[in-house]
Design an enzyme around this catalytic site. Sequence first.
Site, mmCIF file in Angstrom:
data_model
loop_
_atom_site.group_PDB
_atom_site.id
_atom_site.type_symbol
_atom_site.label_atom_id
_atom_site.label_comp_id
_atom_site.label_asym_id
_atom_site.label_seq_id
_atom_site.Cartn_x
_atom_site.Cartn_y
_atom_site.Cartn_z
ATOM 1 N N GLY A 160 0.831 -1.201 0.000
ATOM 2 C CA GLY A 160 0.000 0.000 0.000
ATOM 3 C C GLY A 160 0.859 1.242 0.000
ATOM 4 C CB ALA A 161 4.363 1.693 -1.074
ATOM 5 C CE1 TYR A 209 -10.460 -0.539 6.791
ATOM 6 C CE2 TYR A 209 -11.540 0.110 8.832
ATOM 7 C CZ TYR A 209 -10.455 0.172 7.979
ATOM 8 O OH TYR A 209 -9.359 0.922 8.329
ATOM 9 C CB ALA A 210 -15.313 -3.312 11.851
ATOM 10 C CB ALA A 211 -15.006 -8.445 10.339
ATOM 11 C CD GLU A 247 0.236 -2.822 23.690
ATOM 12 O OE1 GLU A 247 -0.986 -2.850 23.446
ATOM 13 O OE2 GLU A 247 0.731 -3.145 24.788
ATOM 14 C CB VAL A 290 6.715 -5.629 -6.421
ATOM 15 C CG1 VAL A 290 5.871 -6.726 -7.078
ATOM 16 C CG2 VAL A 290 8.155 -6.082 -6.246
ATOM 17 N N GLY A 344 13.050 9.854 -4.341
ATOM 18 C CA GLY A 344 14.458 9.916 -4.724
ATOM 19 C C GLY A 344 15.179 8.661 -4.263
#
Length: 246
Positions: free
Chosen positions: A14-15, A152-154, A234, A60, A52
Amino acid sequence: MTYDFSNKTVLITGAAGGIGKECARLFLDDGAQLILVDLEPNALREVADALGAPERITTVAGDLTDQNVLNEVRATVEIAGGLDALVPAAGIYRDRDVESMSIQEWRQTMSINLDSVFQLTQAVLPHLHDHAAIVNFASLAGSRGSRNHAHYAATKAALVAFGRSLALEIGHRGIRVNAVAPGIIRTQMTDTLVTTNGELLLQQTPLGRHGTAQEVATVVTFLCSEAASFVNGELIQVNGGLYMTG
């Protein structure tokens, strides 16, 4: 705050997204070698160009639910000599109430937000160096639920349990697995939410503002650094205290 990631290799998915891009910038500034993955090749290329340091960035492009793309990522990791940090930041956030949600919509969110993290982690696990770090992306929604975002929450709740279970399995290698739970962070993913519910969410947030991608990325780099060498299993809330209210 800066950390030393010299001679360290970090994989970020997800860059090209708001938070993923900011994570890449901070890791690069701190000396890391980067493997950046995103679904959108043009956006990924733009991020790499803007950062840069092309000699320290490998990209990728592709869908991590595609086995061929997953194989390419694994091969890239092998060529790089392994990983010191894994940051799976890719995900989708779609509006749909449970009553009208199709099984295809449910499965798509599960596939992208949860299954792909499992598959990527499993693929690169043999190439994670001892004392490496993994930081998964949970969410406030994973703890409190979210109207019209049950799928999404799940996935986000599941990622916390997955990470803690993994931490129990690989802790003997000194590998730490943690998660961050962003709240309302101003990125393209949350534009619709901010437009429709932004004022209410601001009222519920003790700090009285939305967060920035940098404020999440600084926590991610901390968790991957030696400064967090005894932090494991955590979940760090990065939402201005919103998790306490509402």
